[in-house]
Design an enzyme around this catalytic site. Structure first.
Site, PDB file in Angstrom:
ATOM      1  N   ARG A 134       0.860  -1.189   0.000  1.00 32.34           N
ATOM      2  CA  ARG A 134       0.000   0.000   0.000  1.00 32.34           C
ATOM      3  C   ARG A 134       0.889   1.229   0.000  1.00 32.34           C
ATOM      4  NH1 ARG A 134      -1.665   0.514   4.980  1.00 32.34           N
ATOM      5  NH2 ARG A 134      -3.183   2.111   4.521  1.00 32.34           N
ATOM      6  N   ARG A 138      -2.710  11.058   1.498  1.00 28.48           N
ATOM      7  CA  ARG A 138      -3.588  11.784   2.422  1.00 28.48           C
ATOM      8  C   ARG A 138      -4.126  13.013   1.723  1.00 28.48           C
ATOM      9  NH1 ARG A 138      -0.207  12.672   7.780  1.00 28.48           N
ATOM     10  NH2 ARG A 138      -0.440  10.530   8.472  1.00 28.48           N
ATOM     11  N   ARG A 198      19.580  -6.810   9.213  1.00 20.43           N
ATOM     12  CA  ARG A 198      19.893  -5.665   8.355  1.00 20.43           C
ATOM     13  C   ARG A 198      20.409  -4.562   9.269  1.00 20.43           C
ATOM     14  NH1 ARG A 198      16.272  -2.786   5.587  1.00 20.43           N
ATOM     15  NH2 ARG A 198      14.392  -3.510   6.623  1.00 20.43           N
ATOM     16  N   ARG A 205      19.039   9.619   4.537  1.00 17.18           N
ATOM     17  CA  ARG A 205      18.432  10.700   5.316  1.00 17.18           C
ATOM     18  C   ARG A 205      19.528  11.477   6.040  1.00 17.18           C
ATOM     19  NH1 ARG A 205      13.874   8.410   9.376  1.00 17.18           N
ATOM     20  NH2 ARG A 205      15.688   7.690  10.529  1.00 17.18           N
ATOM     21  N   GLU A 253      22.554   9.016   7.255  1.00 17.94           N
ATOM     22  CA  GLU A 253      22.227   7.576   7.387  1.00 17.94           C
ATOM     23  C   GLU A 253      22.494   6.849   6.069  1.00 17.94           C
ATOM     24  OE1 GLU A 253      18.540   7.752  10.549  1.00 17.94           O
ATOM     25  OE2 GLU A 253      18.300   6.567   8.721  1.00 17.94           O
ATOM     26  N   TYR A 257      10.802  -7.180  14.772  1.00 18.97           N
ATOM     27  CA  TYR A 257      10.873  -5.720  14.884  1.00 18.97           C
ATOM     28  C   TYR A 257       9.684  -5.220  15.701  1.00 18.97           C
ATOM     29  CZ  TYR A 257      10.982  -0.806  14.336  1.00 18.97           C
ATOM     30  OH  TYR A 257      11.016   0.531  14.637  1.00 18.97           O
ATOM     31  N   ASP A 272       8.254  -1.435  17.494  1.00 22.43           N
ATOM     32  CA  ASP A 272       8.455  -0.057  17.912  1.00 22.43           C
ATOM     33  C   ASP A 272       8.545  -0.029  19.433  1.00 22.43           C
ATOM     34  OD1 ASP A 272       8.687   1.439  15.590  1.00 22.43           O
ATOM     35  OD2 ASP A 272       6.520   1.600  15.301  1.00 22.43           O
TER      36      ASP A 272
HETATM   37  P1  FAD Z   1      17.418  -2.966  22.692  1.00 17.15           P
HETATM   38  O1  FAD Z   1      17.147  -1.520  22.822  1.00 17.15           O
HETATM   39  O2  FAD Z   1      18.233  -3.408  21.540  1.00 17.15           O
HETATM   40  O3  FAD Z   1      18.154  -3.448  24.050  1.00 17.15           O
HETATM   41  C1  FAD Z   1      18.785  -4.702  24.170  1.00 17.15           C
HETATM   42  C2  FAD Z   1      19.954  -4.537  25.121  1.00 17.15           C
HETATM   43  O4  FAD Z   1      20.475  -5.835  25.427  1.00 17.15           O
HETATM   44  C3  FAD Z   1      21.097  -3.734  24.537  1.00 17.15           C
HETATM   45  O5  FAD Z   1      21.438  -2.672  25.394  1.00 17.15           O
HETATM   46  C4  FAD Z   1      22.239  -4.747  24.442  1.00 17.15           C
HETATM   47  O6  FAD Z   1      23.524  -4.179  24.673  1.00 17.15           O
HETATM   48  C5  FAD Z   1      21.863  -5.730  25.525  1.00 17.15           C
HETATM   49  N1  FAD Z   1      22.456  -7.071  25.317  1.00 17.15           N
HETATM   50  C6  FAD Z   1      22.350  -7.843  24.205  1.00 17.15           C
HETATM   51  N2  FAD Z   1      23.039  -8.992  24.373  1.00 17.15           N
HETATM   52  C7  FAD Z   1      23.573  -8.946  25.639  1.00 17.15           C
HETATM   53  C8  FAD Z   1      24.411  -9.831  26.363  1.00 17.15           C
HETATM   54  N3  FAD Z   1      24.845 -10.991  25.862  1.00 17.15           N
HETATM   55  N4  FAD Z   1      24.802  -9.472  27.622  1.00 17.15           N
HETATM   56  C9  FAD Z   1      24.392  -8.276  28.153  1.00 17.15           C
HETATM   57  N5  FAD Z   1      23.616  -7.400  27.479  1.00 17.15           N
HETATM   58  C10 FAD Z   1      23.208  -7.727  26.228  1.00 17.15           C
HETATM   59  N6  FAD Z   1      10.816   2.564  17.656  1.00 17.15           N
HETATM   60  C11 FAD Z   1       9.910   3.575  17.734  1.00 17.15           C
HETATM   61  O7  FAD Z   1       8.890   3.456  18.418  1.00 17.15           O
HETATM   62  N7  FAD Z   1      10.135   4.756  17.062  1.00 17.15           N
HETATM   63  C12 FAD Z   1      11.243   4.970  16.294  1.00 17.15           C
HETATM   64  O8  FAD Z   1      11.404   6.053  15.701  1.00 17.15           O
HETATM   65  C13 FAD Z   1      12.208   3.907  16.200  1.00 17.15           C
HETATM   66  N8  FAD Z   1      13.316   4.061  15.447  1.00 17.15           N
HETATM   67  C14 FAD Z   1      14.186   3.023  15.346  1.00 17.15           C
HETATM   68  C15 FAD Z   1      15.340   3.175  14.550  1.00 17.15           C
HETATM   69  C16 FAD Z   1      16.229   2.127  14.409  1.00 17.15           C
HETATM   70  C17 FAD Z   1      17.461   2.282  13.539  1.00 17.15           C
HETATM   71  C18 FAD Z   1      15.972   0.890  15.058  1.00 17.15           C
HETATM   72  C19 FAD Z   1      16.897  -0.272  14.881  1.00 17.15           C
HETATM   73  C20 FAD Z   1      14.861   0.730  15.859  1.00 17.15           C
HETATM   74  C21 FAD Z   1      13.957   1.798  16.018  1.00 17.15           C
HETATM   75  N9  FAD Z   1      12.851   1.672  16.845  1.00 17.15           N
HETATM   76  C22 FAD Z   1      11.941   2.702  16.916  1.00 17.15           C
HETATM   77  C23 FAD Z   1      12.610   0.443  17.644  1.00 17.15           C
HETATM   78  C24 FAD Z   1      13.264   0.508  19.056  1.00 17.15           C
HETATM   79  O9  FAD Z   1      14.637   0.683  18.946  1.00 17.15           O
HETATM   80  C25 FAD Z   1      12.940  -0.783  19.810  1.00 17.15           C
HETATM   81  O10 FAD Z   1      11.557  -0.901  19.990  1.00 17.15           O
HETATM   82  C26 FAD Z   1      13.609  -0.866  21.192  1.00 17.15           C
HETATM   83  O11 FAD Z   1      14.953  -0.571  21.126  1.00 17.15           O
HETATM   84  C27 FAD Z   1      13.427  -2.263  21.740  1.00 17.15           C
HETATM   85  O12 FAD Z   1      14.019  -2.367  22.997  1.00 17.15           O
HETATM   86  P2  FAD Z   1      14.700  -3.734  23.437  1.00 17.15           P
HETATM   87  O13 FAD Z   1      14.915  -3.639  24.909  1.00 17.15           O
HETATM   88  O14 FAD Z   1      13.947  -4.877  22.915  1.00 17.15           O
HETATM   89  O15 FAD Z   1      16.090  -3.813  22.646  1.00 17.15           O
END
Ligand code: FAD
Length: 374
Positions: free
Chosen positions: A176, A180, A254, A285, A310, A358, A360
């Site tokens: 899609r 808007r 990725r 960007r 980026e 993935y 947010d």
């Molecule tokens: P993470 O934030 O990745 O945290 C995981 C943590 O575990 C990390 O600190 C890592 O160091 C730690 N870890 C991993 N393995 C180990 C280990 N073996 N020992 C100890 N520590 C470890 N969401 C939005 O809502 N809006 C946005 O605009 C947005 N933009 C994004 C842009 C990008 C480029 C990306 C990749 C994601 C984006 N997101 C966005 C999504 C957002 O980043 C995630 O929803 C969020 O980070 C998820 O949190 P998490 O705790 O699952 O993972």
């Protein structure tokens, strides 16, 4: 030796929210993270008084009132609304595709004029197919929005993102392309949106306040690998395949890479997000971080600015794993790992790495809020 109810691996939003909730439930918690700081991908580095989104620009948005109230109970959120602009060879267009974009593209001033222009161009694309179904992304996009929008705002941007010609990309990538018929540049449709006042680190600090935490500790290369010695339960937000020592094979990712620099001017591009949808620039960007948190005069009160270009980059070992790859091999492999994860006793797998999905930010918090912490 202190004994904990929960050992939490990872201090991203999943781990930090879990730690907060567990503490509220009266549990003793230890959080470890292998990075030198807390916060996972929402961590910001302060450069020249500006919070720089080190792991990619993050904009908080949600329709879920409970999640919004929860994060606002930790830190106040500002009025940031994401309104990206596209710079196509010096021509500026508002995104997402809306009446402002159509005015800039064709000079049309009413929804009726805009719709008939789009319909005319879509009809040309459909006629060119001569009864065939679209065979590739280019044909698909042309039938959805027509030639002008496709050529200026989609084609080369998509090619930079995927590193391939739109004719070689499958049509299903674009199902899609919403248009808007309103003068509305707000990228998201959600009811609530913003950035924590003072930056995301404030949110993480608020969540982890009063909780035992250690940075620079990799679960797999520390005493905590033997976690039952230290805690009753494990919350694991690291990579799913790594937990099982890659025994079924490695999951692919990725990634994106960033080139960040300080500019000696207060205002570089006048907006947080500017897309470059043409091949004449190698990046996709440019993010100007101060605009996430500074508005009006505040922008000029801070004399310098920080921008990040980026680049779409092929993932290689050692790079940041950002986005799971949604193809058949990886989906099937992740499913096998998730089945193994379900069988692990006293272990909760969570977050984007732990589930290889993935999410947010808001859905990650929602998942934790729904758990009953025992
Ligand atoms: P993470 O934030 O990745 O945290 C995981 C943590 O575990 C990390 O600190 C890592 O160091 C730690 N870890 C991993 N393995 C180990 C280990 N073996 N020992 C100890 N520590 C470890 N969401 C939005 O809502 N809006 C946005 O605009 C947005 N933009 C994004 C842009 C990008 C480029 C990306 C990749 C994601 C984006 N997101 C966005 C999504 C957002 O980043 C995630 O929803 C969020 O980070 C998820 O949190 P998490 O705790 O699952 O993972």
């Amino acid at each position: 030796m202190m004994r904990y109810n929960y050992l939490i691996v990872g201090s991203g939003l999943y781990g930090a929210t879990f730690a907060y909730r567990a503490k509220q439930a009266g549990k003793k918690v230890l959080v470890i993270d292998k990075r030198p700081q807390f916060g996972g991908n929402v961590y910001c580095e302060n450069i020249e008084g500006i919070n720089v989104h080190k792991y990619g620009a993050h904009i908080f948005h949600t329709n879920n009132r409970d999640v919004w109230n929860f994060v606002n109970s930790i830190v106040e959120f500002n009025r940031y609304i994401n309104c990206p602009v596209a710079n196509y060879k010096g021509e500026l267009y508002n995104l997402p595709f809306n009446m402002n974009t159509f005015y800039q593209m064709w000079g049309v001033t009413t929804p009726k004029e805009a719709q008939s222009k789009i319909d005319e161009q879509k009809a040309e694309a459909v006629a060119a197919l001569d009864g065939r179904e679209p065979q590739n992304l280019e044909e698909q996009a042309l039938t959805l929005v027509g030639k002008d929008i496709f050529e200026k705002l989609i084609k080369e941007y998509t090619e930079k993102q995927w590193g391939r010609n739109c004719k070689e990309l499958p049509s299903f990538i674009i199902k899609r392309l919403p248009v808007r018929m309103m003068f509305d540049n707000n990228y998201f449709n959600d009811k609530y949106q913003g950035i924590p006042v003072g930056g995301y680190n404030k949110l993480i600090e608020g969540l982890l306040e009063g909780i035992d935490c250690k940075t620079g500790v990799d679960f797999f290369h520390s005493e905590y690998q033997n976690w039952r010695k230290y805690a009753d339960r494990l919350v694991y937000t690291g990579a799913l395949d790594e937990y099982f020592d890659y025994k079924l094979g490695k999951l692919d990712w990725r990634t994106v890479s960033f080139k960040t620099r300080v500019e000696d001017i207060p205002n570089y591009q006048g907006n947080a997000v500017v897309n470059y949808p043409s091949h004449n620039k190698p990046y996709t960007r440019i993010i100007e971080h101060k605009h996430f948190e500074m508005f009006g005069k505040e922008v000029y009160d801070c004399p310098k600015t920080v921008v990040s270009e980026e680049y779409s980059t092929e993932y290689e070992e050692g790079m940041e794993p950002y986005y799971p790859v949604n193809d058949d091999r990886n989906n099937a492999l992740a499913e096998e790992y998730r089945k193994l994860a379900e069988k692990e006793e006293d272990v909760i797998f969570g977050g984007r790495l732990g589930l290889y999905k993935y999410f947010d930010m808001a859905p990650v918090i929602e998942q934790v809020l729904k758990l009953s912490i025992i």
